[in-house]
Design an enzyme around this catalytic site. Structure first.
Site, PDB file in Angstrom:
ATOM      1  N   ASP A   1      -8.047   4.218  -2.042  1.00 13.74           N
ATOM      2  CA  ASP A   1      -7.464   3.107  -1.292  1.00 13.74           C
ATOM      3  C   ASP A   1      -6.789   2.135  -2.252  1.00 13.74           C
ATOM      4  O   ASP A   1      -7.431   1.632  -3.180  1.00 13.74           O
ATOM      5  CB  ASP A   1      -8.572   2.385  -0.512  1.00 13.74           C
ATOM      6  CG  ASP A   1      -8.037   1.400   0.505  1.00 13.74           C
ATOM      7  OD1 ASP A   1      -6.901   0.917   0.339  1.00 13.74           O
ATOM      8  OD2 ASP A   1      -8.759   1.112   1.471  1.00 13.74           O
TER       9      ASP A   1
ATOM     10  N   CYS B   1       0.819  -1.215   0.000  1.00 18.59           N
ATOM     11  CA  CYS B   1       0.000   0.000   0.000  1.00 18.59           C
ATOM     12  C   CYS B   1       0.852   1.263   0.000  1.00 18.59           C
ATOM     13  O   CYS B   1       0.529   2.246  -0.683  1.00 18.59           O
ATOM     14  CB  CYS B   1      -0.964   0.002   1.179  1.00 18.59           C
ATOM     15  SG  CYS B   1      -0.166  -0.137   2.796  1.00 18.59           S
TER      16      CYS B   1
ATOM     17  N   HIS C   1      -1.869   0.291   7.486  1.00 18.89           N
ATOM     18  CA  HIS C   1      -2.372   0.619   6.151  1.00 18.89           C
ATOM     19  C   HIS C   1      -2.108   2.091   5.840  1.00 18.89           C
ATOM     20  O   HIS C   1      -1.853   2.904   6.747  1.00 18.89           O
ATOM     21  CB  HIS C   1      -3.875   0.336   6.071  1.00 18.89           C
ATOM     22  CG  HIS C   1      -4.418   0.295   4.673  1.00 18.89           C
ATOM     23  ND1 HIS C   1      -3.744  -0.255   3.617  1.00 18.89           N
ATOM     24  CD2 HIS C   1      -5.606   0.755   4.154  1.00 18.89           C
ATOM     25  CE1 HIS C   1      -4.466  -0.150   2.517  1.00 18.89           C
ATOM     26  NE2 HIS C   1      -5.595   0.454   2.821  1.00 18.89           N
TER      27      HIS C   1
END
Length: 454
Positions: free
Chosen positions: A386, A230, A365
């Site tokens: 995202d 991420c 995250h």
């Protein structure tokens, strides 16, 4: 010739029960308890014994006979037996080869063994926890992007989810991307911010103001970085926006969005320049070939290495009820609205600004902030891209169907109640660095500190 002395541990058995003692003092006290318990009962029996039984008794005075458990002496009453046994025990203690402190030494030895066993168990548990952390953060030696891509596609073939021809195609694409050092664009979705601007012009009438970032492409995780990529994907989003802006495009010499392995190489290069030495030590100076997670400090180091001015803001504690972060929301609104409202008496309801997206990090995250809504009641709502969202879901924003777009926008919206992690860090880009400014930042990053809010 060596003489070895052998100490034989003497044992003492209770004459009235099955107890075995290694210490004469303990046996003496134990026997005395037996005798004290039996004395009242024995006196009653002696008082009730008939005269004929007393006369026929082979012992004098008609009492019950008591045989010493240690020799053949017979005593006429329990008190005499007690005194006799005590003489035995006193003599045995004086001549015993067992030291009176042997029990203490045994207790200490057992205590040390238990302490050592507990230490070994704790060390084993710590080693297992460390291995779990290594697996979690991708530094367990199981390989990086390439290895994970190969394992994932091989499993897909073995489960008949993927045909062998597709496997070889994916492998060839991966090798090409690794060679060219450029992302192949398979997880990229373009036109997202333009679609959002059109949507807010027509819909969302409950918003009095909407501020959007400059044009930004969405990048999502792939088979090679699912579960750990991420941070890299959010950097790709940020870079896709910066490369469209004149001040930054000249300093970003590569001119294209790098692949994840290439981003790892660039971060290692930033460390070699002297940026964030503490972070470099944390990763043992190495990201290539690992699945290591990166965070806000690595993004800052990479931006600085590319001569992009950035700052790290640390919203280190909740500032609102229910563990919410209203200060974070206020800061984001100020960031996007500061250029849009400059020189305007009445700013338009929907504004696509020239501000790059914000990198948002929290435990486990990271995401990209590409806009903020202000409702009629004054409440704020962030718009997040995202990396965990699939291309299919993101491309719903590009749909011509209004309800489909509305559903996709709803997934992007995050109200204060949706962001309740203990801590958030934001990386904000704010210009281009000169060579001198870059060197100054390199020196200052030896003790890299974020701006704490509040």
């Amino acid at each position: 010739m060596y003489c070895v002395s052998v100490v034989v541990e003497k044992r003492f058995s209770c004459p009235m029960c099955a107890l075995v003692c290694t210490d004469a003092f303990i046996l003496q006290e134990h026997v005395e308890l037996h005798l004290l318990e039996e004395s009242p009962a024995e006196e009653a029996v002696l008082g009730a014994t008939s005269s004929t039984e007393a006369a026929s008794s082979s012992n004098s005075s008609g009492g019950k006979s008591y045989v010493c458990p240690l020799c053949s002496v017979v005593c006429g009453d329990c008190y005499s037996l007690q005194e006799h046994v005590e003489l035995h025990l006193d003599y045995g203690t004086a001549n015993s080869a067992v030291s009176p402190g042997s029990d203490l030494r045994l207790a200490r030895r057992l205590q040390e063994e238990e302490k050592q066993r507990r230490k070994e168990q704790e060390a084993k548990q710590e080693a297992e926890e460390f291995k779990k952390l290594q697996r979690q953060f991708g530094v367990d030696g199981r390989g990086g992007y390439r290895k994970q891509m190969e394992r994932t596609t091989e499993k897909a073939v073995s489960r008949s989810v993927m045909v062998p021809a597709d496997f070889h195609n994916k492998r060839d694409e991966m090798m090409e991307a690794l060679t060219s050092r450029v992302d192949n664009g398979r997880t990229r979705t373009q036109g997202v911010l333009g679609a959002l601007y059109v949507y807010y012009q027509r819909e969302a009438r409950d918003c009095v103001h909407v501020w959007l970032s400059a044009d930004t492409d969405h990048y999502c995780s792939s088979e090679g970085d699912k579960g750990w990529g991420c941070g890299y994907r959010n950097f790709q989003m940020l870079l896709s926006s910066l490369q469209r802006m004149a001040p930054y495009s000249t300093s970003l010499s590569e001119g294209s969005v790098p692949s994840i392995p290439r981003v790892q190489v660039l971060i290692e290069g930033a460390w070699r320049e002297g940026l964030d030495p503490q972070g470099a030590t944390h990763f043992n100076q190495r990201l290539q070939g690992t699945r290591a997670w990166i965070g806000a400090t690595e993004i800052y180091a990479l931006c600085t290495s590319l001569r992009v001015s950035a700052r790290v803001l640390d919203f280190h504690q909740a500032t609102g009820p229910g563990d919410t972060h209203p200060r974070l929301f206020d800061w984001v609104k100020q960031y996007f609205s500061q250029t849009a409202t400059r020189g305007a008496r009445l700013p338009p309801r929907v504004v696509q600004t020239t501000q790059p997206p914000l990198y948002l990090q929290h435990q486990g995250h990271s995401r990209s902030i590409v806009g903020v809504e202000q409702k009629k009641n004054g409440s704020l709502c962030l718009l997040l891209l995202d990396p965990g969202c699939s291309p299919g879901d993101v491309r719903k924003l590009l749909s011509q169907d209004g309800s489909t777009v509305s559903t996709a926008v709803c997934r992007m919206r995050k109200f204060p109640g949706n962001l309740k992690h203990r801590q958030y860090q934001v990386v904000a880009v704010e210009g281009v660095l000169s060579p001198v400014e870059k060197q100054t930042r390199i020196l200052n990053s030896r003790t890299l500190r974020a701006e704490r809010i509040p």
